[in-house]
Design a protein around this motif. Structure first.
Motif, mmCIF file in Angstrom:
data_model
loop_
_atom_site.group_PDB
_atom_site.id
_atom_site.type_symbol
_atom_site.label_atom_id
_atom_site.label_comp_id
_atom_site.label_asym_id
_atom_site.label_seq_id
_atom_site.Cartn_x
_atom_site.Cartn_y
_atom_site.Cartn_z
ATOM 1 N N LEU A 69 -15.720 24.173 -59.244
ATOM 2 C CA LEU A 69 -15.716 22.983 -58.401
ATOM 3 C C LEU A 69 -15.864 21.708 -59.230
ATOM 4 N N ALA A 70 -16.650 21.766 -60.291
ATOM 5 C CA ALA A 70 -16.773 20.601 -61.172
ATOM 6 C C ALA A 70 -15.432 20.301 -61.842
ATOM 7 N N THR A 71 -14.713 21.364 -62.234
ATOM 8 C CA THR A 71 -13.397 21.189 -62.847
ATOM 9 C C THR A 71 -12.397 20.651 -61.834
ATOM 10 N N SER A 72 -12.520 21.080 -60.575
ATOM 11 C CA SER A 72 -11.616 20.581 -59.536
ATOM 12 C C SER A 72 -11.828 19.086 -59.307
ATOM 13 N N LYS A 73 -13.057 18.629 -59.446
ATOM 14 C CA LYS A 73 -13.339 17.190 -59.318
ATOM 15 C C LYS A 73 -12.680 16.421 -60.460
ATOM 16 N N LEU A 74 -12.799 16.958 -61.676
ATOM 17 C CA LEU A 74 -12.125 16.358 -62.832
ATOM 18 C C LEU A 74 -10.626 16.286 -62.584
ATOM 19 N N HIS A 75 -10.066 17.367 -62.083
ATOM 20 C CA HIS A 75 -8.638 17.433 -61.808
ATOM 21 C C HIS A 75 -8.221 16.358 -60.804
ATOM 22 N N SER A 76 -8.982 16.201 -59.736
ATOM 23 C CA SER A 76 -8.661 15.215 -58.710
ATOM 24 C C SER A 76 -8.708 13.799 -59.269
ATOM 25 N N GLU A 77 -9.715 13.525 -60.085
ATOM 26 C CA GLU A 77 -9.834 12.186 -60.671
ATOM 27 C C GLU A 77 -8.678 11.902 -61.622
ATOM 28 N N PHE A 78 -8.305 12.903 -62.411
ATOM 29 C CA PHE A 78 -7.184 12.724 -63.334
ATOM 30 C C PHE A 78 -5.883 12.488 -62.561
ATOM 31 N N LEU A 79 -5.656 13.269 -61.522
ATOM 32 C CA LEU A 79 -4.427 13.114 -60.735
ATOM 33 C C LEU A 79 -4.362 11.746 -60.080
ATOM 34 N N TYR A 80 -5.511 11.221 -59.668
ATOM 35 C CA TYR A 80 -5.505 9.877 -59.095
ATOM 36 C C TYR A 80 -5.075 8.858 -60.146
ATOM 37 N N LEU A 81 -5.644 8.961 -61.336
ATOM 38 C CA LEU A 81 -5.269 8.045 -62.414
ATOM 39 C C LEU A 81 -3.779 8.134 -62.716
ATOM 40 N N ARG A 82 -3.284 9.358 -62.780
ATOM 41 C CA ARG A 82 -1.869 9.540 -63.109
ATOM 42 C C ARG A 82 -0.965 9.006 -62.006
ATOM 43 N N SER A 83 -1.420 9.074 -60.758
ATOM 44 C CA SER A 83 -0.589 8.625 -59.638
ATOM 45 C C SER A 83 -0.364 7.121 -59.654
ATOM 46 N N VAL A 84 -1.282 6.375 -60.285
ATOM 47 C CA VAL A 84 -1.125 4.919 -60.340
ATOM 48 C C VAL A 84 -0.693 4.436 -61.724
ATOM 49 N N ALA A 85 -0.561 5.377 -62.672
ATOM 50 C CA ALA A 85 -0.104 5.009 -64.012
ATOM 51 C C ALA A 85 1.398 4.789 -64.019
ATOM 52 N N THR A 86 1.847 3.906 -64.898
ATOM 53 C CA THR A 86 3.276 3.636 -65.041
ATOM 54 C C THR A 86 3.649 3.589 -66.522
ATOM 55 N N GLY A 87 4.945 3.686 -66.780
ATOM 56 C CA GLY A 87 5.464 3.473 -68.126
ATOM 57 C C GLY A 87 4.853 4.369 -69.176
ATOM 58 N N THR A 88 4.481 3.769 -70.302
ATOM 59 C CA THR A 88 3.969 4.513 -71.452
ATOM 60 C C THR A 88 2.685 5.258 -71.123
ATOM 61 N N LEU A 89 1.820 4.639 -70.322
ATOM 62 C CA LEU A 89 0.552 5.294 -69.984
ATOM 63 C C LEU A 89 0.800 6.584 -69.207
ATOM 64 N N ARG A 90 1.776 6.586 -68.319
ATOM 65 C CA ARG A 90 2.083 7.806 -67.560
ATOM 66 C C ARG A 90 2.547 8.917 -68.498
ATOM 67 N N THR A 91 3.410 8.567 -69.461
ATOM 68 C CA THR A 91 3.866 9.561 -70.442
ATOM 69 C C THR A 91 2.706 10.035 -71.305
ATOM 70 N N PHE A 92 1.821 9.113 -71.686
ATOM 71 C CA PHE A 92 0.624 9.446 -72.463
ATOM 72 C C PHE A 92 -0.211 10.484 -71.715
ATOM 73 N N MET A 93 -0.383 10.297 -70.424
ATOM 74 C CA MET A 93 -1.178 11.236 -69.630
ATOM 75 C C MET A 93 -0.463 12.571 -69.465
ATOM 76 N N ASP A 94 0.866 12.553 -69.464
ATOM 77 C CA ASP A 94 1.615 13.812 -69.456
ATOM 78 C C ASP A 94 1.296 14.623 -70.709
ATOM 79 N N TYR A 95 1.231 13.934 -71.860
ATOM 80 C CA TYR A 95 0.895 14.626 -73.105
ATOM 81 C C TYR A 95 -0.491 15.269 -73.013
#
Length: 350
Positions: A69-95
């Protein structure tokens, strides 16, 4: 001026990440956790940070449930960040996700080799490394099938350079995993050297330090874990990333090492790693070297937050959060097994 342009696209995300960082458990929080007598007590202490995922979990609690459950919280927070990321930052998060994908692939094909249930293996995969068709990998019996079955349609296809058609036994699975990770680190480093918004910025310098450290850690661990196996020196040398403080002098010595002592000598060409081995010898504890690497990693990640206008804070927060989850899991397991004398052996973050 650099900060002005950075904030146009990425200032919001950096602010959110710094908020996430400020919500990490403090030394006082850890002290309170180590005083808990039961996992239900632990749950109460974690409520301010993890109450949204733990509050509705019925007793009796399990360590695995807390970790999941702690990992699922991390996952949700990361997905939120990625959903609003654009351009180079989005690709950076893909890496950032590619490393988890590699670990999941290795986990799945290793589990399949041992005839474990596919659904259980999927449940053990890190959520940041899940991708469509992952479960299909269980039908592969060699590298060509592994690649052509599903990975050719994923970002991991780029990292298959240098892999020949090997059968999927335990040794070859480790060769595949480490080859993929070697190529991943080299590609990620190249991206940070050339990508718009990173190249020539403080972010490039920070990420170079982070990725070089990871490359060195992997080279040392590969060497130490290869003794007593069928892995040849030539095969071992191919697994070292062509980067890091150890490259090329230290990795040359590691590649030719035939004993722990020779490996230590090779790693000790970098003074801070020489200190690691000295400390590990003095500590005399199992996995103490691994703990020292984690401790150093946390120091690097904390240092990242002294910089501004850099994508690297996302990477640093992710690693700090991962270590927090490992710490919580360790403390929970010590409580569950009544091993209170070992409960303080977690890696301090702050």
């Amino acid at each position: 001026m650099e900060g002005l342009f950075f904030n146009v696209d990425s200032g919001y995300i950096e602010g959110i990440v710094r908020g996430y960082r400020n919500s990490l458990l403090t030394s006082q929080n850890y002290n309170n956790l180590t005083q808990c007598e039961t996992l239900d007590d632990l749950k109460l202490q974690l409520a301010p940070s993890y109450g949204d995922v733990l509050n509705n979990v019925p007793s009796p609690l399990k360590t695995s449930t807390i970790a999941t459950l702690a990992t699922s919280k991390l996952h949700s927070e990361f997905l939120y960040l990625r959903s609003v990321a654009t351009g180079t930052l989005r690709t950076f998060m893909d890496y950032l996700q590619h490393g988890y994908m590699i670990d999941n692939v290795a986990l799945l094909i290793t589990g399949t080799l041992h005839e474990l249930d596919t659904s259980k293996l999927i449940s053990r995969c890190h959520p940041l490394g899940l991708f469509e068709g992952l479960s299909v990998l269980c039908v592969a019996t060699n590298v060509d099938e592994l690649y052509n079955t599903i990975l050719v349609e994923t970002p991991l296809k780029t990292y298959f350079k240098g892999l020949t058609n090997k059968d999927l036994d335990e040794l070859n699975i480790e060769i595949i995993r480490n080859t993929l990770y070697k190529n991943y680190l080299e590609h990620f480093a190249e991206f940070c050297r050339t990508a718009e918004g990173i190249a020539g910025s403080p972010c490039q310098e920070i990420m170079e330090q982070i990725l070089n450290f990871e490359a060195d850690r992997r080279a040392i661990n590969i060497t130490l874990n290869s003794f007593g196996t069928e892995l040849s020196k030539d095969e071992r040398k191919k697994l070292y990333p062509a980067m890091g403080k150890l490259y090329p002098v230290g990795t040359y010595q590691l590649g030719n090492a035939e004993s722990n002592e020779a490996a230590i000598a090779g790693a000790s060409t970098v003074s801070e790693y020489a200190d690691f081995f000295k400390q590990a010898t003095m500590m005399g504890q199992q996995k103490s070297l691994e703990d020292l690497f984690y401790k150093k990693e946390m120091e690097i990640m904390k240092e990242v937050f002294t910089q501004q206008f850099t994508y690297a804070v996302v990477y640093a927060w992710l690693k700090l959060k991962e270590q927090e989850i490992r710490n919580i899991t360790w403390i929970a397991e010590c409580i569950a097994q009544n091993q209170k004398d070992r409960i303080g052996n977690y890696i301090s973050i702050f």
